[in-house]
Design an enzyme around this catalytic site. Structure first.
Site, mmCIF file in Angstrom:
data_model
loop_
_atom_site.group_PDB
_atom_site.id
_atom_site.type_symbol
_atom_site.label_atom_id
_atom_site.label_comp_id
_atom_site.label_asym_id
_atom_site.label_seq_id
_atom_site.Cartn_x
_atom_site.Cartn_y
_atom_site.Cartn_z
ATOM 1 N N ASP A 83 0.851 -1.189 0.000
ATOM 2 C CA ASP A 83 0.000 0.000 0.000
ATOM 3 C C ASP A 83 0.888 1.240 0.000
ATOM 4 O O ASP A 83 1.884 1.304 0.732
ATOM 5 C CB ASP A 83 -0.894 -0.032 1.253
ATOM 6 C CG ASP A 83 -1.912 1.088 1.262
ATOM 7 O OD1 ASP A 83 -3.048 0.837 0.820
ATOM 8 O OD2 ASP A 83 -1.579 2.186 1.722
ATOM 9 N N ILE A 84 0.544 2.230 -0.844
ATOM 10 C CA ILE A 84 1.329 3.460 -0.916
ATOM 11 C C ILE A 84 1.157 4.245 0.387
ATOM 12 O O ILE A 84 0.028 4.477 0.846
ATOM 13 C CB ILE A 84 0.893 4.323 -2.106
ATOM 14 C CG1 ILE A 84 1.075 3.554 -3.417
ATOM 15 C CG2 ILE A 84 1.679 5.630 -2.145
ATOM 16 C CD1 ILE A 84 0.566 4.282 -4.643
ATOM 17 N N ASP A 105 -3.219 9.995 -9.782
ATOM 18 C CA ASP A 105 -3.300 8.940 -10.811
ATOM 19 C C ASP A 105 -1.935 8.673 -11.436
ATOM 20 O O ASP A 105 -1.580 7.522 -11.720
ATOM 21 C CB ASP A 105 -4.303 9.339 -11.890
ATOM 22 C CG ASP A 105 -5.744 9.236 -11.425
ATOM 23 O OD1 ASP A 105 -5.987 8.639 -10.355
ATOM 24 O OD2 ASP A 105 -6.632 9.747 -12.134
ATOM 25 N N GLU A 124 -5.059 2.502 -3.621
ATOM 26 C CA GLU A 124 -3.598 2.608 -3.709
ATOM 27 C C GLU A 124 -2.915 1.321 -3.270
ATOM 28 O O GLU A 124 -1.725 1.302 -2.966
ATOM 29 C CB GLU A 124 -3.099 3.790 -2.860
ATOM 30 C CG GLU A 124 -3.312 3.632 -1.376
ATOM 31 C CD GLU A 124 -4.637 4.196 -0.881
ATOM 32 O OE1 GLU A 124 -4.703 4.607 0.287
ATOM 33 O OE2 GLU A 124 -5.606 4.224 -1.669
#
Length: 368
Positions: free
Chosen positions: A228-229, A245, A271
């Site tokens: 996960d970012i 994006d 994300e």
């Protein structure tokens, strides 16, 4: 085990998938679509095949009313019909089964026509030969000559009709092949994330089932990485969703290029990304996750419009290993728990299920 699409369509709409009527329904659907100038898309074909089969009473009644009212079947009306009656169905699998049955039916019909055409041609040649011999005889009766001439004319007419029918069936076969090609595009689109171009959540589910089954059959290892970012919401809030994006595209490209053939990468949602790692044990999958993490840390995101630096993107990773026979949601849950443990522990790191406390009282409190 996935349901047979042929059975699924019978259960949902009662359409009989027999080869002896699939070709007839399919041709009727094509004719109706041509008559009402409806584009021959997979969705439209499913609607009109079902209408031709006369098994879905609600659909039949709706289309009959539209026809009686003289409505034009615009793209909007066609879309409404599809989503009203088939929007929740696995239409790609069902249409593929329809196309397969129609192809089999048409192939058999064309073979029979070719055989009949050959017999007719031979019969016509024989009659032509007889006519020539009769004309050569001085004592042959005019009535006999006329009868043979009439038979020859009828045979030639039948040959022409057979040839025309053969051409029409070949054209229908070509249309079905085009439909199957369209279906492949539909299936690919249904499994692809439109932003990043990698597999979406549905593709992930399919790949994971497939690889888990293979692992059990072969007795091989299988691991799952969820990542996960970090602080992605701040990127969207500060720079806007368009930059957000672009960050997702960059992350996707970096992860897939770094992983190469070692793992299957999919966008799990938002994300979050997932890697299915076949033939790797837990520690090996953790090593791969750390390679992915380090590769991403080397990237700096720039706003091309302003030239400003968005900064370095980091990710947190959670890793779990598949236990033979366990429900797949359990595997996903363990990887997800490890992921959020990595976030809770400071982010930009890799944690595995082996790092998670096993005692009931040692639950991890996840911050937002």
């Amino acid at each position: 085990m996935d349901a047979d699409p042929k059975v699924a369509i019978e259960l949902r709409w009662g359409i009989e998938m027999h080869a002896d009527n699939a070709g007839q329904y399919g041709q009727t659907a094509m004719d109706l679509m041509a008559r009402f100038e409806i584009p021959p898309t997979p969705h439209n074909y499913l609607v009109w095949y079902s209408y031709a089969a006369k098994e879905n009473a609600a659909l039949l009644r709706t289309i009959d009313i539209l026809i009686a009212d003289g409505r034009t079947f615009t793209d909007a009306w066609c879309d409404d019909l599809y989503f009203q009656f088939f929007g929740q169905a696995d239409d790609a699998a069902i249409l593929s089964a329809l196309a397969e049955n129609m192809e089999e039916s048409l192939a058999g019909t064309i073979a029979q026509i070719l055989e009949a055409s050959a017999d007719t041609s031979q019969f016509g040649s024989a009659l032509s030969d007889v006519k020539g011999k009769l004309n050569a005889l001085t004592d042959a009766k005019d009535e006999t000559k006329a009868l043979v001439a009439a038979l020859l004319t009828a045979t030639q007419r039948m040959e022409r009709r057979t040839l025309k029918l053969e051409q029409q069936l070949n054209q229908s076969s070509s249309q079905i092949q085009d439909l199957r090609n369209d279906l492949e595009s539909v299936r690919t689109e249904a499994l692809t994330d439109p932003l990043t171009g990698i597999g979406n959540r549905k593709a992930f589910d399919n790949y994971l089932r497939e690889k888990a089954m293979h692992a059990m059959e072969e007795g091989s290892d299988l691991c799952l990485i969820l990542c996960d970012i970090d602080h992605f919401k701040k990127v969207n809030d500060q720079w806007g969703h368009q930059i957000g994006d672009k960050v997702l595209e960059l992350v996707s490209q970096c992860l897939t290029e770094t992983a190469g053939s070692q793992a299957i990468c999919c966008r799990y949602g938002g994300e979050e990304f997932a890697f299915i790692v076949p033939a790797q044990q837990l520690q090996q999958a953790c090593d791969l996750a750390d390679i992915l993490r380090l590769a991403l840390c080397e990237k700096c995101v720039m706003n091309r419009a302003s030239g400003a630096s968005v900064g370095t993107v980091t990710m947190s990773f959670g890793v779990a290993q598949f236990a033979f026979g366990e429900p797949l949601p359990s595997l996903i849950e363990r990887a997800d728990t490890a992921l959020y443990a990595a976030k809770h522990n400071g982010r930009n790191q890799v944690m595995s299920e082996a790092d998670i406390p096993k005692e009931p009282g040692d639950q991890i409190a996840i911050a937002g």
